[in-house]
Design a protein around this motif. Structure first.
Motif, PDB file in Angstrom:
ATOM      1  N   UNK A  29       8.502  -6.548 -11.049  1.00 24.13           N
ATOM      2  CA  UNK A  29       9.570  -6.758 -10.080  1.00 24.13           C
ATOM      3  C   UNK A  29       9.523  -5.778  -8.922  1.00 24.13           C
ATOM      4  N   UNK A  30       8.753  -4.709  -9.082  1.00 15.71           N
ATOM      5  CA  UNK A  30       8.593  -3.783  -7.960  1.00 15.71           C
ATOM      6  C   UNK A  30       7.837  -4.426  -6.807  1.00 15.71           C
ATOM      7  N   UNK A  31       7.013  -5.431  -7.113  1.00 23.17           N
ATOM      8  CA  UNK A  31       6.158  -6.024  -6.089  1.00 23.17           C
ATOM      9  C   UNK A  31       6.425  -7.513  -5.858  1.00 23.17           C
ATOM     10  N   UNK A  32       6.944  -8.225  -6.880  1.00 26.23           N
ATOM     11  CA  UNK A  32       7.074  -9.671  -6.750  1.00 26.23           C
ATOM     12  C   UNK A  32       8.459 -10.147  -7.172  1.00 26.23           C
ATOM     13  N   UNK A  33       8.865 -11.225  -6.545  1.00 25.92           N
ATOM     14  CA  UNK A  33      10.108 -11.886  -6.938  1.00 25.92           C
ATOM     15  C   UNK A  33       9.872 -12.677  -8.224  1.00 25.92           C
ATOM     16  N   UNK A  34      10.803 -12.589  -9.155  1.00 20.88           N
ATOM     17  CA  UNK A  34      10.721 -13.331 -10.406  1.00 20.88           C
ATOM     18  C   UNK A  34      12.001 -14.141 -10.610  1.00 20.88           C
ATOM     19  N   UNK A  35      11.842 -15.322 -11.184  1.00 24.19           N
ATOM     20  CA  UNK A  35      13.007 -16.150 -11.529  1.00 24.19           C
ATOM     21  C   UNK A  35      12.678 -16.942 -12.782  1.00 24.19           C
ATOM     22  N   UNK A  59       0.832  -1.201   0.000  1.00 27.31           N
ATOM     23  CA  UNK A  59       0.000   0.000   0.000  1.00 27.31           C
ATOM     24  C   UNK A  59       0.868   1.253   0.000  1.00 27.31           C
ATOM     25  N   UNK A  60       1.921   1.224   0.799  1.00 23.00           N
ATOM     26  CA  UNK A  60       2.838   2.369   0.839  1.00 23.00           C
ATOM     27  C   UNK A  60       3.506   2.575  -0.523  1.00 23.00           C
ATOM     28  N   UNK A  61       3.903   1.477  -1.176  1.00 25.99           N
ATOM     29  CA  UNK A  61       4.494   1.603  -2.510  1.00 25.99           C
ATOM     30  C   UNK A  61       3.508   2.254  -3.476  1.00 25.99           C
ATOM     31  N   UNK A  62       2.247   1.828  -3.393  1.00 24.35           N
ATOM     32  CA  UNK A  62       1.235   2.398  -4.267  1.00 24.35           C
ATOM     33  C   UNK A  62       1.028   3.882  -4.023  1.00 24.35           C
ATOM     34  N   UNK A  63       1.000   4.277  -2.751  1.00 23.99           N
ATOM     35  CA  UNK A  63       0.835   5.696  -2.414  1.00 23.99           C
ATOM     36  C   UNK A  63       2.038   6.498  -2.900  1.00 23.99           C
ATOM     37  N   UNK A  64       3.243   5.938  -2.706  1.00 19.81           N
ATOM     38  CA  UNK A  64       4.457   6.628  -3.144  1.00 19.81           C
ATOM     39  C   UNK A  64       4.464   6.818  -4.658  1.00 19.81           C
ATOM     40  N   UNK A  65       4.044   5.786  -5.390  1.00 17.48           N
ATOM     41  CA  UNK A  65       3.979   5.906  -6.846  1.00 17.48           C
ATOM     42  C   UNK A  65       2.932   6.935  -7.263  1.00 17.48           C
ATOM     43  N   UNK A  66       1.808   6.980  -6.529  1.00 15.92           N
ATOM     44  CA  UNK A  66       0.791   7.979  -6.813  1.00 15.92           C
ATOM     45  C   UNK A  66       1.311   9.395  -6.599  1.00 15.92           C
ATOM     46  N   UNK A  67       2.079   9.589  -5.533  1.00 18.00           N
ATOM     47  CA  UNK A  67       2.660  10.913  -5.255  1.00 18.00           C
ATOM     48  C   UNK A  67       3.671  11.306  -6.329  1.00 18.00           C
TER      49      UNK A  67
END
Length: 398
Positions: A186-192, A133-141
């Motif tokens: 990759x901002x939210x999930x690990x990928x391999x 949620x914080x990441x989403x708010x930061x991206x919105x700002x």
């Protein structure tokens, strides 16, 4: 032929979706009311608060204007804005953004956390949920800051700013935006990378038959937040990546994974250029309409404006965007649903296995708790996918 759901499953799915349908009907009215309130009542108090706060910060941190490092930094913002006063403009726009975030936060928590856990769709922990949620708010700002300096700042400095801004952004939409898609997740999930084995071999052969080149096949670990299955293509050309979430690998057979990827391959083979060109032209036209709105507001003193590109017109721009998306959402949804049908037909031609494809759709519907028969108004409002019941019926026809 087996039904999609048992009566018990269907009853649970209807219960799960009912609050979402209520939200879909009510939220546009709430947004409209809030935007009207922002324009008619709260605009002046918010602007006074922004100016007072910016003045206090400027007095308290006045030394930053002469300090070697920060002086250069602040001059850059002065130039982007076209003079002083950008602090109040930024605070005003951020205040609006955060107001909507705070007002909708209880509902967001209920729908994206409480309701999802209640029906077994979410694996979010409280801390991870708050972190995302914080990441989403930061991206919105960050987007709000881009609006302030990229749109209003440019409009204050250049007469035909809508061309200067619109054309490069339109070209970026046409050529480059999709190429960075593989990196957003990759901002939210690990990928391999998907490990070597029969599935990777079969997927490579499937896409070779479809004449689709790709850079990699990756597994996205979404099970840390959700139990939904998902597969999609991200990127274009050298960055095109097949993304499978770890849930689909756990829930689906190899044949069903192939069917899901075959459907996504259908989207890759769509003719995307007409839509991209239309979207780019629409963006330039939308920016021109914004320019007309800013000039009309300045000439008539709407919303307390005293000059062209006055930051107090932000709620008016939000209202304009709301009206455009509300009007064109159903049209966009109709085109999107037709593309989904065509992707299904492409997948059937590619795999030649309608039985497994139907099994894949049924299992996806069960795992993701898809409503097979949503209210028609909800479909027409702009659903991007046809109801799963209609998709299954379409592929079952001879």
């Amino acid at each position: 032929m087996d039904p999609i759901f048992t009566p018990e499953q269907l009853a649970e799915i209807k219960e799960y979706h009912f609050p979402w349908y209520v939200r879909s009907a009510v939220v546009p009215l709430i947004n409209l009311g809030l935007l009207g309130l922002m324009l008619g009542v709260l605009n002046k108090p918010y602007h006074r608060f922004a100016e007072a706060t910016a003045a206090r910060l400027d007095r308290r941190f006045s030394a930053l204007r002469t300090a070697p490092g920060s002086r250069v930094f602040l001059k850059v913002f002065d130039r982007l804005w076209g003079g002083s006063g950008w602090g109040a403009a930024l605070i005003f726009a951020l205040s609006l953004q955060l107001t909507f975030t705070v007002l909708f936060f209880p509902a967001d928590v209920y729908f994206s956390y409480i309701l999802e856990h209640r029906y077994g769709m979410s694996t979010y922990t409280p801390m991870r949920y708050l972190g995302d949620t914080f990441k989403g708010v930061a991206m919105g700002c960050m987007l709000v800051a881009c609006l302030v300096f990229g749109l209003y700042g440019l409009a204050r400095r250049i007469k035909r700013w809508w061309l200067v801004l619109g054309v490069p952004v339109a070209v970026l939409m046409l050529l480059a935006s999709s190429m960075i898609d593989p990196y957003r997740g990759r901002l939210f999930y690990e990928q391999k990378p998907l490990e070597a084995g029969p599935l990777r071999t079969q997927l490579t052969a499937l896409l070779a038959r479809a004449d689709i080149t790709f850079a990699d096949i990756v597994v996205e670990k979404t099970s840390v937040v959700s139990k939904r299955v998902q597969a999609y293509f991200a990127g274009q050309g050298p960055t095109r990546t097949i993304v499978l979430n770890d849930v689909i690998l756990r829930e689906f057979t190899e044949g069903e994974v192939l069917a899901a990827v075959a459907h996504e391959a259908g989207h890759v083979n769509e003719s995307k250029w007409p839509g991209r060109i239309a979207s780019s032209l629409a963006l330039v036209l939308f920016l021109f309409i914004i320019d007309r709105l800013l000039r009309l507001s300045a000439s008539r003193g709407w919303f307390g404006t005293t000059q062209f590109a006055d930051i107090r017109t932000v709620p008016a721009l939000m209202l304009l965007f709301f009206m455009v998306t509300t009007v064109f959402g159903p049209i966009s949804g109709a085109f999107s649903r037709e593309r989904e049908y065509e992707a299904d037909r492409f997948a059937l031609r590619l795999t030649g296995d309608p039985v497994t494809f139907r099994q894949m759709l049924v299992k996806a519907a069960r795992v993701n708790k898809m409503d097979p028969e949503p209210p028609r108004w909800q479909v027409l409002k702009g659903m991007s996918h046809p109801p799963i019941g209609e998709r299954i019926a379409a592929i079952s026809q001879p």
